[in-house]
Design an enzyme around this catalytic site. Structure first.
Site, PDB file in Angstrom:
ATOM      1  N   ALA A  16       0.846  -1.207   0.000  1.00 30.52           N
ATOM      2  CA  ALA A  16       0.000   0.000   0.000  1.00 30.52           C
ATOM      3  C   ALA A  16       0.876   1.249   0.000  1.00 30.52           C
ATOM      4  CB  ALA A  16      -0.920  -0.007   1.215  1.00 30.52           C
ATOM      5  N   LYS A  97      -3.094  -8.994  -6.092  1.00 23.55           N
ATOM      6  CA  LYS A  97      -3.001 -10.381  -6.478  1.00 23.55           C
ATOM      7  C   LYS A  97      -2.637 -11.245  -5.275  1.00 23.55           C
ATOM      8  CE  LYS A  97       0.871 -11.238  -6.055  1.00 23.55           C
ATOM      9  NZ  LYS A  97       1.854 -11.141  -4.942  1.00 23.55           N
TER      10      LYS A  97
HETATM   11  N1  LIG Z   1       1.872  -6.164  -6.688  1.00 24.36           N
HETATM   12  C1  LIG Z   1       2.967  -6.359  -5.993  1.00 24.36           C
HETATM   13  O1  LIG Z   1       4.087  -6.101  -6.443  1.00 24.36           O
HETATM   14  C2  LIG Z   1       2.843  -6.883  -4.603  1.00 24.36           C
HETATM   15  C3  LIG Z   1       3.953  -6.830  -3.729  1.00 24.36           C
HETATM   16  C4  LIG Z   1       3.778  -7.257  -2.423  1.00 24.36           C
HETATM   17  C5  LIG Z   1       2.561  -7.750  -2.017  1.00 24.36           C
HETATM   18  N2  LIG Z   1       1.510  -7.816  -2.893  1.00 24.36           N
HETATM   19  C6  LIG Z   1       0.204  -8.324  -2.479  1.00 24.36           C
HETATM   20  O2  LIG Z   1      -0.373  -7.342  -1.629  1.00 24.36           O
HETATM   21  C7  LIG Z   1      -1.020  -7.934  -0.524  1.00 24.36           C
HETATM   22  C8  LIG Z   1      -0.440  -7.340   0.750  1.00 24.36           C
HETATM   23  O3  LIG Z   1       0.931  -7.649   0.838  1.00 24.36           O
HETATM   24  P1  LIG Z   1       1.934  -6.806   1.780  1.00 24.36           P
HETATM   25  O4  LIG Z   1       3.280  -7.303   1.475  1.00 24.36           O
HETATM   26  O5  LIG Z   1       1.632  -5.375   1.656  1.00 24.36           O
HETATM   27  O6  LIG Z   1       1.484  -7.370   3.199  1.00 24.36           O
HETATM   28  P2  LIG Z   1       1.628  -6.769   4.659  1.00 24.36           P
HETATM   29  O7  LIG Z   1       2.299  -5.454   4.647  1.00 24.36           O
HETATM   30  O8  LIG Z   1       2.198  -7.835   5.527  1.00 24.36           O
HETATM   31  O9  LIG Z   1       0.099  -6.621   5.107  1.00 24.36           O
HETATM   32  C9  LIG Z   1      -0.830  -5.862   4.358  1.00 24.36           C
HETATM   33  C10 LIG Z   1      -2.035  -5.584   5.222  1.00 24.36           C
HETATM   34  O10 LIG Z   1      -2.733  -6.796   5.495  1.00 24.36           O
HETATM   35  C11 LIG Z   1      -3.319  -6.727   6.768  1.00 24.36           C
HETATM   36  N3  LIG Z   1      -2.820  -7.804   7.650  1.00 24.36           N
HETATM   37  C12 LIG Z   1      -1.545  -8.109   7.922  1.00 24.36           C
HETATM   38  N4  LIG Z   1      -1.471  -9.119   8.801  1.00 24.36           N
HETATM   39  C13 LIG Z   1      -2.754  -9.446   9.090  1.00 24.36           C
HETATM   40  C14 LIG Z   1      -3.352 -10.406   9.935  1.00 24.36           C
HETATM   41  N5  LIG Z   1      -2.612 -11.249  10.671  1.00 24.36           N
HETATM   42  N6  LIG Z   1      -4.709 -10.465   9.986  1.00 24.36           N
HETATM   43  C15 LIG Z   1      -5.449  -9.625   9.257  1.00 24.36           C
HETATM   44  N7  LIG Z   1      -4.929  -8.676   8.433  1.00 24.36           N
HETATM   45  C16 LIG Z   1      -3.611  -8.606   8.357  1.00 24.36           C
HETATM   46  C17 LIG Z   1      -2.897  -5.401   7.412  1.00 24.36           C
HETATM   47  O11 LIG Z   1      -3.963  -4.507   7.198  1.00 24.36           O
HETATM   48  P3  LIG Z   1      -4.282  -3.362   8.273  1.00 24.36           P
HETATM   49  O12 LIG Z   1      -3.352  -2.254   7.964  1.00 24.36           O
HETATM   50  O13 LIG Z   1      -5.686  -3.043   8.037  1.00 24.36           O
HETATM   51  O14 LIG Z   1      -4.063  -3.949   9.621  1.00 24.36           O
HETATM   52  C18 LIG Z   1      -1.689  -5.018   6.594  1.00 24.36           C
HETATM   53  O15 LIG Z   1      -1.496  -3.655   6.514  1.00 24.36           O
HETATM   54  C19 LIG Z   1      -0.825  -9.445  -0.656  1.00 24.36           C
HETATM   55  O16 LIG Z   1      -2.009 -10.027  -1.144  1.00 24.36           O
HETATM   56  C20 LIG Z   1       0.310  -9.606  -1.662  1.00 24.36           C
HETATM   57  O17 LIG Z   1       0.147 -10.725  -2.523  1.00 24.36           O
HETATM   58  C21 LIG Z   1       1.653  -7.384  -4.161  1.00 24.36           C
END
Ligand SMILES: NC(=O)c1ccc[n+]([C@@H]2O[C@H](COP(=O)([O-])OP(=O)(O)OC[C@H]3O[C@@H](n4cnc5c(N)ncnc54)[C@H](OP(=O)(O)O)[C@@H]3O)[C@@H](O)[C@H]2O)c1
Length: 342
Positions: A16, A97
């Site tokens: 994000a 994704k």
């Molecule tokens: N397009 C790309 O290049 C790319 C790169 C990385 C990831 N992604 C995708 O983006 C998504 C998020 O990845 P990320 O790396 O950003 O993950 P992250 O920072 O670990 O977590 C993203 C959000 O998910 C929620 N979350 C985390 N742990 C949780 C838990 N135990 N229970 C409930 N909610 C939880 C939190 O939301 P809150 O802030 O609301 O607590 C957190 O801010 C994934 O589906 C991944 O596949 C895409």
């Protein structure tokens, strides 16, 4: 005059942050709201990115009448509920994704989007990168003849840690859905749905897939050899072999980067693609602005799906991931649940 869209983001995590930074490059985009399970995290994210509205729950985003487009950036198991609530509230959604954990969840989202006439797209940012558009242009021009083989890998070492989301089945952990989705995406983009799949996976001690090797046989004799792993860093390259040459998508092929076109009897042609802001300033952003621009372009044109990444493509991709998971024995709690019970 250019139309302005108010964006909201659900999930104040890693991706994000990157997306919010790139979104600022687009003059038609206004970052209006951020929603997190934690009011403090939402507030900190809002301050960092100068977002006027912050919510301490995911549900409040769908209720905000000023939000036009929601970017769902939570972990995979929450994509379904976050996206569904926004679609029901009539908001356009760009969902990270994998868009859902399985095809059953995706069917509910697609049906809801279509019934309500609301825009929905999976945030497969790679689809919109200039390098990928160029590869498709060359392949479709026919200058290299028929496509025969696709090789693509994505390996990134992640130390075993059962507390990390990657190693937690309840948080959608596992290599295939997190990073293996990219090689599978490329294979489907170039050669369509596979007729036959062979695949093997290796698992951590707590049952999360750490590696997956896949052979996909598409129609017209195209074969994809794909792999993903969190056990080791790999070259992260993709090679497309044609009748009359090959295209190498250089390291970290899924991000903005160069390609090399090899033609028989000629010097390889190396092509670099510099990220551009919409007003033509080079070296801007990480490459997430292209998918965001596509959402707004579609809305400008009154489309409810992107012609470049339609929902039927996401259905084929999710269905192929389901098939690979079934062959390898990769299962999630959502596979035993009816998504309509959410
Ligand atoms: N397009 C790309 O290049 C790319 C790169 C990385 C990831 N992604 C995708 O983006 C998504 C998020 O990845 P990320 O790396 O950003 O993950 P992250 O920072 O670990 O977590 C993203 C959000 O998910 C929620 N979350 C985390 N742990 C949780 C838990 N135990 N229970 C409930 N909610 C939880 C939190 O939301 P809150 O802030 O609301 O607590 C957190 O801010 C994934 O589906 C991944 O596949 C895409």
């Amino acid at each position: 005059m250019q139309k302005q869209y108010n964006w909201g983001i659900i999930g104040a995590g890693g991706i994000a942050n990157v997306f919010a930074t790139d979104l600022k490059l687009l003059p038609g985009a206004r970052l209006h709201a951020i929603a997190s399970r934690s009011a403090e995290r939402a507030e900190a994210f809002a301050q960092k990115h100068h977002i006027p509205v912050s919510y301490g729950s995911w549900e409040e985003m769908a209720a905000d009448p000023d939000v036009d487009i929601v970017y769902v950036a939570t972990l995979h198991p929450y994509h379904f509920e976050n996206t569904l609530s926004c679609l029901k509230a009539g908001k356009a959604v760009l969902c990270e994704k994998p868009i859902t954990m399985n095809s059953r969840e995706l069917k509910v989202l697609v049906d809801t989007a279509r019934e309500n006439g609301v825009f929905l797209m999976e945030a497969l940012w790679t689809r919109f990168l200039p390098s990928v558009l160029k590869v498709l242009e060359i392949a479709e021009s026919g200058e290299l003849g028929a496509l025969y083989d696709i090789y693509a890998d994505f390996g990134e070492r992640m130390e075993y840690d059962p507390d990390h989301r990657m190693y937690d089945l309840a948080q959608g952990g596992g290599a295939l859905l997190d990073i293996g989705i990219y090689p599978v995406f490329l294979a489907l983009l170039m050669a369509g749905i596979p007729e036959r799949i062979e695949a093997i996976a290796g698992f951590s001690e707590n049952g999360v897939d750490q590696r997956c090797n896949m052979i996909l046989e598409h129609n017209q004799h195209v074969v994809s050899s794909l792999n993903c792993t969190v056990l080791a860093d790999s070259p992260v390259e993709a090679t497309l072999v044609f009748e009359k040459g090959w295209i190498r998508m250089e390291s970290w092929w899924l991000t903005p980067g160069p390609i090399t076109i090899h033609r028989p009897g000629r010097e390889p042609e190396f092509m670099e693609f510099t990220n551009m802001s919409p007003d033509g300033v080079p070296g801007q952003g990480k490459g997430y602005q292209y998918e965001a621009a596509e959402v707004m372009r579609c809305l400008d044109e009154g489309l409810t799906e992107s012609p470049l990444l339609p929902l039927d493509f996401s259905r084929k991709l999710t269905g192929t991931l389901d098939r690979i998971r079934k062959i390898c024995g990769i299962r999630y709690p959502q596979d035993d649940q009816d998504p309509r019970d959410h």
